[in-house]
Design a protein around this motif. Structure first.
Motif, PDB file in Angstrom:
ATOM      1  N   ILE A 197      26.902   5.863 -26.108  1.00 53.41           N
ATOM      2  CA  ILE A 197      28.091   6.601 -26.537  1.00 53.41           C
ATOM      3  C   ILE A 197      28.294   7.782 -25.606  1.00 53.41           C
ATOM      4  CG2 ILE A 197      29.196   7.876 -28.414  1.00 53.41           C
ATOM      5  CD1 ILE A 197      26.263   5.919 -29.471  1.00 53.41           C
ATOM      6  N   VAL A 207      34.589   7.931 -25.888  1.00 54.42           N
ATOM      7  CA  VAL A 207      35.173   8.988 -26.712  1.00 54.42           C
ATOM      8  C   VAL A 207      36.222   9.720 -25.881  1.00 54.42           C
ATOM      9  CG1 VAL A 207      34.728  11.016 -28.134  1.00 54.42           C
ATOM     10  CG2 VAL A 207      32.966   9.231 -27.917  1.00 54.42           C
ATOM     11  N   HIS A 225      37.021   5.842 -29.402  1.00 57.94           N
ATOM     12  CA  HIS A 225      37.318   6.837 -30.434  1.00 57.94           C
ATOM     13  C   HIS A 225      38.166   7.950 -29.820  1.00 57.94           C
ATOM     14  CE1 HIS A 225      34.349   5.929 -33.798  1.00 57.94           C
ATOM     15  NE2 HIS A 225      34.073   5.013 -32.890  1.00 57.94           N
ATOM     16  N   VAL A 253      39.130  11.877 -30.703  1.00 51.62           N
ATOM     17  CA  VAL A 253      38.602  12.964 -31.526  1.00 51.62           C
ATOM     18  C   VAL A 253      39.478  14.198 -31.339  1.00 51.62           C
ATOM     19  CG1 VAL A 253      36.642  14.524 -31.868  1.00 51.62           C
ATOM     20  CG2 VAL A 253      36.247  12.090 -31.442  1.00 51.62           C
ATOM     21  N   VAL A 260      30.750  11.083 -32.884  1.00 52.85           N
ATOM     22  CA  VAL A 260      30.844   9.621 -32.907  1.00 52.85           C
ATOM     23  C   VAL A 260      29.459   8.986 -32.977  1.00 52.85           C
ATOM     24  CG1 VAL A 260      31.617   7.604 -31.606  1.00 52.85           C
ATOM     25  CG2 VAL A 260      33.046   9.665 -31.693  1.00 52.85           C
ATOM     26  N   TRP A 293      27.853   9.222 -36.446  1.00 51.17           N
ATOM     27  CA  TRP A 293      28.509   8.239 -37.327  1.00 51.17           C
ATOM     28  C   TRP A 293      27.984   6.836 -37.038  1.00 51.17           C
ATOM     29  CZ3 TRP A 293      31.779   4.309 -35.479  1.00 51.17           C
ATOM     30  CH2 TRP A 293      32.437   3.563 -36.480  1.00 51.17           C
ATOM     31  N   TRP A 294      27.892   6.485 -35.755  1.00 47.56           N
ATOM     32  CA  TRP A 294      27.394   5.157 -35.386  1.00 47.56           C
ATOM     33  C   TRP A 294      25.955   4.964 -35.888  1.00 47.56           C
ATOM     34  CZ3 TRP A 294      23.175   3.397 -32.761  1.00 47.56           C
ATOM     35  CH2 TRP A 294      23.154   2.029 -32.453  1.00 47.56           C
ATOM     36  N   PRO A 296      35.840   7.931 -39.085  1.00 44.42           N
ATOM     37  CA  PRO A 296      37.156   7.800 -38.471  1.00 44.42           C
ATOM     38  C   PRO A 296      38.039   6.799 -39.202  1.00 44.42           C
ATOM     39  CG  PRO A 296      35.577   6.446 -37.302  1.00 44.42           C
ATOM     40  CD  PRO A 296      34.807   7.143 -38.388  1.00 44.42           C
ATOM     41  N   TRP A 343      40.726  11.865 -36.204  1.00 43.95           N
ATOM     42  CA  TRP A 343      39.609  11.089 -35.668  1.00 43.95           C
ATOM     43  C   TRP A 343      39.894   9.627 -35.983  1.00 43.95           C
ATOM     44  CZ3 TRP A 343      33.965  11.233 -37.975  1.00 43.95           C
ATOM     45  CH2 TRP A 343      33.134  10.385 -37.218  1.00 43.95           C
ATOM     46  N   PHE A 382      39.528   5.265 -34.380  1.00 39.75           N
ATOM     47  CA  PHE A 382      38.907   4.375 -33.404  1.00 39.75           C
ATOM     48  C   PHE A 382      39.654   3.053 -33.338  1.00 39.75           C
ATOM     49  CE2 PHE A 382      36.877   2.581 -37.123  1.00 39.75           C
ATOM     50  CZ  PHE A 382      36.548   1.270 -36.778  1.00 39.75           C
TER      51      PHE A 382
END
Length: 353
Positions: A167, A195, A235, A237, A267, A270-271, A315, A328, A330
């Protein structure tokens, strides 16, 4: 990965990141200054090819950390340096660049299209014309930018033994595209998440009303070094979300970074929460000292209407890239080219020269 450097200068000593575990399934690559990798590699390759002569002039357009990296490399290598920037450059960075010997031109008026980037490129071309034999690193289309990240991929592979997801933020197309291209030689199924900022053209938004508060990622012109087929997910942001995540990265992990790192952390965290059985890595491009009077100052955040007390849980998924209002969001890019995703809209974007 090379062994311990003997008699390393400051650039060589801090070019590679520190490896930091954030969760049992998430590793961070925390750079003091990530742009040192491409700056050092591009200048080295230019000297080897004869494009740059010893002591020759280096000229580039930048408003951020690539300029600082070039200033350090140029000073230690005995090169003159001219940088073309715009009013978004912060005063402490400009002073540091000039203290390292760089000449900094500030473009005061944005171009009719492409924001300040087009206007800066026009000034840069004039500087190059007026200085025959000068060298421009051209970070946006020089393949040695993504090519410089082999040591980063090697460090990750050595630290983890295997990785499932990378990421990182996307601006010039160097770090994520370069690192993932090397990692996929070892781990072909690697998932890559890019991102971006809102009002950046890289993944299909327009730069209408540009003047992004969130800097260091995104672009008003399309960088040729961005390999869109590298990305599984993208994503977007918002500034307030990135700034809140930057502060949480510091408060939760004592990692003091800038807003590009905050956007990537938002991100990546969250992942990691949604993929507990997989291992991810996130790139943190630079430290936070430039942002002590802005992102780390609650009064500044209030003034800019960019203060959040709590981050969103996750998101919103979009069915297509667009200029949406979700702070936010994706999209499942699916390793497709820009033309495949955007269709007829693709031809309207002007690449960075």
């Amino acid at each position: 990965m090379s062994g311990t450097l003997i008699n390393a200068n400051m650039v060589d000593a801090i070019a590679l990141p520190r490896v930091v575990w954030l969760r049992p399934n998430l590793i961070g690559l925390a750079f003091p200054l990530m742009k040192l990798l491409p700056a050092r590699f591009i200048i080295r390759k230019a000297l080897e090819s004869g494009e740059l002569t010893p002591g020759g002039l280096i000229a580039e357009t930048t408003s951020g950390t690539f300029g600082l990296a070039l200033a350090m490399v140029a000073r230690l290598g005995g090169h003159r340096l001219t940088l073309v920037s715009d009013p978004a450059i912060d005063a402490p960075l400009k002073r540091r660049l000039e203290d390292l010997g760089a000449t900094v031109h500030i473009v005061e008026k944005a171009g009719a299209s492409g924001g300040y980037q087009t206007a800066r490129l026009q000034v840069l071309e004039r500087v190059l014309e007026e200085n025959p034999g000068s060298f421009c690193p051209r970070q946006y289309d020089n393949p040695n930018n993504p090519g410089s990240y082999a040591p980063c991929a090697e460090l990750l592979a050595h630290a983890t033994g295997g990785i499932d997801c990378l990421i990182g933020t996307v601006g010039s197309g160097g770090s994520v595209c370069g690192t993932s291209s090397y990692l996929r030689l070892l781990f072909p199924e690697l998932q890559v998440i890019g991102v971006d900022a809102h009002r950046s053209v890289i993944f299909g938004q327009s730069d209408a009303g540009s003047g992004r508060l969130l800097r260091g990622l995104g672009n008003s012109l399309m960088p040729p070094n961005v390999d869109h087929t590298a990305f599984d997910l993208v994503h977007w942001v918002g500034a307030a979300e990135a700034f809140r995540a930057t502060r949480e990265l510091h408060q939760r992990h004592a990692i003091f970074c800038g807003p590009t790192s905050g956007a990537a952390f938002l991100v990546a965290d969250w992942w990691a929460r949604n993929n507990p059985d997989a291992l991810g890595a996130v790139i943190f491009p630079d430290e936070g000292y430039r942002y002590q009077d802005t992102i780390y100052d609650d009064a500044w955040l209030e003034e800019k209407n960019a203060r959040l007390d709590v981050l969103p849980d996750g998101p919103v998924e979009w069915d297509r890239p667009h200029d949406g209002d979700d702070p936010w969001a994706f999209y499942r890019w699916g390793r497709r080219s820009f033309d495949e995703v955007m269709g007829a809209e693709a031809g309207r974007l002007e690449p960075v020269a």
